[in-house]
Design an enzyme around this catalytic site. Structure first.
Site: not given
Ligand code: 5BU
Length: 452
Positions: A295, A297, A300
């Site tokens: 992930d 993201k 750039d």
């Molecule tokens: P959580 O612990 O279930 O809140 O983790 C969510 C993961 O998904 C975390 O690694 C975020 O960086 C990732 N994420 C997110 O929460 N929301 C988004 O919109 C995106 C990625 Br894109």
């Protein structure tokens, strides 16, 4: 100063209202479900709640306070502590021995008692409780309620001469949640329909199945993910946001059998080492048949992304099956991700995100047209040609106090027609990640099947 709205949002974070499709005791289908008991487990919130409730009342009118069992008992206790109104306790059933009393505590005939209720729906439980209190010679003139579900209970009681004070109504709460982006127009409409006494029409449109998606999505990584989903009966991706290799591998070992992919933020590891982190991780991915989703993201220009992707200590291109990338730098910036699948960030789950509808529309056009992109991360529906990944999934919480906003798997499948749910803290922070992964896997699969 904190507003009542802020206070409600704080309460909402405890998971007191869920939206989806719920069958009530009466057999009627409701688009929401309320359970205020979690409020009692947060002392600060409970104390604030007590004061908000007391602020609505002319306290001089009362000699006693009593909660309708059970959910309102801690609320009445907290209000008693804040106001010094003496508490009496109402039993649900009379004791089978001793005094057989229904009311416990110190009271005398002729005293006026303030009644506390968590949620008022039809008013039935209040109508049952009030005579039992009045039978002891105590009068009841006022009832204070946290949430009015607006299904007639308040009016019935008012018609009988009681004053009913409610802190929140479901319509008020829905407009707050809509404003904050927790509810879609569709959901609000359904809730209004339900409150107007109509039988709610849950959308019967069918989403397309993973098998149908296999025909539609031709990227090899999309095909692989769909094949794993079908084979494992899972649409779960675990977000392994842990900071040591040991934790990462231990988590992968535990959740491996239940997932289609493990999502990493590889740069949060404090001890990353290609041989000790990636090699065993790849072995686990083979052993349990899941893909690795970094992930990252990327955000750039193409040249920099190419370097970030293939060079540096993480050498993501050597091991990731799929990566996430922003599309902010435009179509060409995605050309460098040749040997992986790209999941484009179309919309984010966090409060106040700038990914508004016009951004999402443009980003989706790029995602649809770029051959390296096979999916999108979003909190809304996207075209069927793309696989939808939805983070911000948690069965227990509504948020994390840091801007994350959570939904249930049910919501993600029924409302967004998602393909894959991404769960982080709901699993890796739980006492038993393996068991939690199984719970989310079952919930995700059930929600998928129900949406078919
Ligand atoms: P959580 O612990 O279930 O809140 O983790 C969510 C993961 O998904 C975390 O690694 C975020 O960086 C990732 N994420 C997110 O929460 N929301 C988004 O919109 C995106 C990625 Br894109």
């Amino acid at each position: 100063m904190e507003t009542k709205k802020d206070f409600f949002l704080e309460c909402y974070q405890l998971g007191i209202i869920k939206f989806g499709r719920f069958t009530l005791k009466s057999g009627i289908e409701s688009p929401f479900y309320v359970d205020l008991r979690p409020l009692a487990s947060d002392p600060k919130i409970l104390k604030k709640l007590a004061n908000y409730m007391l602020d609505m009342l002319p306290l001089d009118n009362f000699d006693l306070i009593c909660g309708v069992p059970y959910a309102a008992l801690p609320m009445a206790t907290a209000m008693s502590l804040e106001s010094y109104l003496p508490l009496i306790i109402k039993r649900k059933e009379a004791k089978q021995y001793g005094t057989k009393k229904l009311l416990e505590g110190i009271y005398t005939q002729g005293q006026n008692c303030l009644l506390v209720e968590d949620v008022i729906t039809s008013g039935a439980s209040l109508l049952e409780t009030i005579p039992e209190i009045e039978n002891e010679g105590i009068t009841v003139s006022d009832i204070v309620v946290v949430l009015d579900r607006q299904q007639g209970g308040k009016e019935i009681l008012e018609n009988k001469g009681f004053r009913v004070h409610t802190l929140f109504t479901i319509s008020e709460v829905c407009s707050i949640l809509k404003e904050e982006g927790h509810l879609s127009d569709d959901e609000v409409e359904r809730i209004n329909d339900f409150l107007a006494g109509n039988v709610v029409k849950f959308k019967e449109e069918k989403r397309i199945s993973y098998e149908q998606k296999l025909d539609l999505c031709d990227h090899s990584v999309a095909q692989k993910l769909l094949e794993i989903a079908i084979e494992k009966k899972s649409n779960l991706i675990v977000s392994a946001d842990v900071t040591t290799t040991q934790e990462l591998l231990a988590l992968a070992e535990k959740v491996g059998p239940h997932i289609v992919a493990l999502k990493t933020h590889i740069d949060i590891l404090i001890d990353f080492n290609s041989d000790q982190t990636i090699l065993p991780l790849k072995d686990l991915a083979t052993k349990y048949n899941f893909l690795l989703m970094e992930d990252r993201k990327f955000a750039d220009i193409g040249n920099t992304q190419e370097l970030q992707f293939a060079y540096g200590m993480y050498k993501i291109s050597n091991w990731a099956d799929l990566v996430t990338a922003q599309v902010i730098a435009g179509y060409d910036s995605l050309d460098c991700f040749r040997n992986v699948g790209v999941v484009a960030i179309l919309g984010m789950s966090s409060k106040g995100t700038l990914t508004d509808s016009s951004y999402r529309e443009e980003a989706t056009k790029i995602a649809l047209s770029h051959p390296n992109v096979f999916g999108g991360v979003a909190q809304n529906k996207i075209p069927n040609e793309l696989l939808l990944f939805t983070p911000g999934i948690n069965l227990a919480d509504s948020g994390d106090g840091k801007g994350q906003q959570y939904n249930t798997p049910e919501h993600a499948f029924a409302q967004l027609e998602t393909d894959f749910i991404i769960v982080g803290r709901g699993i890796y922070k739980s006492n038993d990640p393996e068991k939690s992964a199984l719970t989310y896997r079952i919930a995700g699969w059930k929600a998928y099947e129900q949406s078919l």
